[in-house]
Design an enzyme around this catalytic site. Structure first.
Site, PDB file in Angstrom:
ATOM      1  CD  GLU A  37       8.260   1.044   3.566  1.00  0.00           C
ATOM      2  OE1 GLU A  37       8.098   1.724   4.605  1.00  0.00           O
ATOM      3  OE2 GLU A  37       7.768  -0.072   3.402  1.00  0.00           O
TER       4      GLU A  37
ATOM      5  CB  CYS B 297       5.228   0.747   6.291  1.00  0.00           C
ATOM      6  SG  CYS B 297       6.150  -0.796   6.330  1.00  0.00           S
TER       7      CYS B 297
END
Length: 543
Positions: A293, A327
């Site tokens: 990720e 994120c």
């Protein structure tokens, strides 16, 4: 050995403690903050259960008070990385043969320790070492981490229960084996929960692991490792290896026993890992699983029918909670001209009330960015926008590194939807807004859908149901986690599995059974009870 079809306790998302005025939890966390701030601890490596001190050290400081030392961390080199590879390989034999419920029990016990006696310790270390407010620490290093430990155990039970059908006279079974080697977990600074999940998810499935934490989050990660040991994690199952990526990473990635990489961090770093693995492919004993990720350039898109007060709250919280260092943080917004004046006025009024400073002062909404490098990146981007004819700094923009790395929550208006801060990931408290003409909705949607190399999170605000469905469809591939009338942050384990595609990663959905499937290598077993004893088939005979 005991026998049974075991089911772990039904997982429930851990309630978020409010830390209200005079509450027991507020008094307790303040006491723990004071205790940790008053000491400087030494953080060694942990290899095969042994603490290893290399003598090559780095100082850990508070981002919001960068002259305040918290810890001295020993850094691993190539020698220690090679030793950790051996330790993980040795530990694999006994750990993967342990009944799955015993591995799950370690994770469930860790979750219970974090719920109770370890909660303040890990929350406080997250606040001090990563400059998180008490609320941001609570939802991360307590609640989300607890959820990962509990829900993953339940997901593992479901995965092991997945079995094929059997025809009469035979029995088909599916064995969910661990991978054939060890897993390399590389964790980021911004979420303690991710740092806990990345090594423990593969370990739950019978793998062993080398954990390289980010040096900027090593304080909370160290306490997390000690908590796992207190929960009964055997030596060598997770080897704790802070150190420079060039030394630790290169050694581990070159080992032929590498079975997988579990990564969260920058896109550039993950690309480098992928390239290294590709170059070493002929050397490995198996194809390593790469789960990553990475970056994001997450958006909020408003329709002219948007609920403006809700939109503005989502913009403020989505962009500026934890200094935009998520994120999933909103860093670009598309606002129609018809509501822009009201949005601007409301956002200005709300930001005027936001306080920035030391996270130990609970009246502060934001703290400092993580380090000097990040501070410089934010400051330079803001200065460039202030000097550009194509952009304007509307709110915020002040920066100071005198006591800590403080960047004021900043809103930039960009005339061009392709302006730099609309496309480039900054990972800080900077939100860029592009105002579009109401009659050019489709063009604006196209800009949002294609204006970034990333596809992690995104949100739309729209009260017109007939308009909403086409908008969702237009943005279908622009985000792996998509929100309707909500901010694009705050995914909850078991509710919104997290991950994105394009340059945002492999979209293996942390917080779901999908992620655990990446850490097993199934074996099909067919047992025939009465096998045939002659080779001829019936069709060979003639009447």
């Amino acid at each position: 050995m005991t026998h049974g079809a075991f089911q772990v306790p039904l997982p429930i998302n851990e309630p978020v403690r409010p830390y209200g005025p005079g509450s027991p939890e507020k008094l307790a966390i303040k006491a723990e903050l004071a205790r940790q701030a008053a000491e400087v601890i030494e953080i060694p490596l942990i290899i095969d259960g042994e603490e290893v001190r290399t003598g090559t050290t780095q100082t850990v400081v508070m981002p919001h008070a960068h002259r305040h030392k918290l810890a001295i961390v020993h850094l691993a080199g190539a020698k220690e990385a090679a030793r950790a590879c051996e330790a993980a390989s040795r530990a694999r034999h006994d750990w993967e043969r342990l009944p799955w419920q015993e591995r799950a029990a370690v994770m469930l016990r860790a979750g219970e320790l974090l719920t109770t006696t370890w909660r303040d310790r890990i929350n406080a270390s997250t606040m001090l070492g990563q400059s998180k407010t008490v609320h941001q620490a609570e939802i991360d290093s307590a609640c989300e981490a607890i959820d990962f430990l509990r829900f993953n155990a339940a997901f593992a039970g479901r995965l092991y229960a997945e079995q094929p059908q059997s025809s009469p006279g035979l029995w088909n079974r599916l064995e969910h084996r661990p991978l054939d080697g060890f897993v390399f977990a590389i964790t980021p600074f911004n979420f303690t929960s991710i740092a806990i999940n990345l090594p423990t998810a593969p370990v739950l499935m019978g793998n062993t692991c080398i954990w390289k934490p980010a040096t900027t989050s090593v304080l909370s990660n160290w306490h997390s490792m000690k908590m796992l040991e207190a929960a009964g994690l055997p030596p060598g199952v997770i080897n704790f290896l802070p150190g420079p990526g060039a030394l630790v990473g290169d050694m581990v990635l070159s080992d032929k026993r590498l079975a997988g990489v579990h990564f969260t961090g920058s896109t550039g770093t993950f690309n480098g890992i992928w390239n290294t693995v590709a170059k070493n492919l002929g050397h490995y004993g198996q194809y390593p699983r790469l789960v990553g990720e990475t970056g994001g350039k997450d958006f909020i898109f408003a329709h002219p029918s948007a609920d403006v007060p809700a939109l503005c709250v989502a913009m403020l919280r989505g962009a500026f909670e934890y200094q935009g260092q998520k994120c999933s943080a909103a860093s670009r917004a598309y606002i129609p001209k018809s509501i822009w004046k009201e949005v601007q006025e409301r956002l200005r009024a709300m930001l005027a009330e936001v306080k920035m400073g030391d996270v130990c002062d609970f009246t502060n909404f934001v703290g400092a960015v993580i380090d000097k490098k990040s501070y410089a990146q934010q400051k330079n981007a803001i200065a460039a926008a202030a000097a550009s004819p194509d952009a304007k700094v509307l709110f915020g923009g002040k920066c100071s590194d005198e006591t800590g790395w403080f960047v004021e929550p900043t809103v930039i208006e960009a005339k061009d939807p392709k302006y730099a801060t609309m496309c480039t990931e900054l990972f800080g408290p900077v939100l860029t807004v592009h105002v579009y003409a109401d009659g050019k909705l489709q063009q604006a949607l196209e800009s949002a859908a294609t204006g970034s190399e990333y596809a992690l999170t995104g949100a739309v605000f729209c009260e017109d149901r007939l308009a909403l469905t086409p908008m969702i469809d237009a943005l279908r591939f622009a985000a792996g986690n998509f929100y309707v009338n909500d901010k694009p942050t705050g995914a909850v384990v078991g509710q919104q599995p997290f991950g994105g595609s394009r340059m945002s990663g492999t979209n293996d959905k942390a917080g779901s059974i999908l992620n655990l499937m990446r850490w097993v290598s199934p074996r099909t077993i067919k047992e025939t009870f009465v096998p045939p004893r002659q080779w001829r088939y019936a069709f060979l005979g003639e009447a």
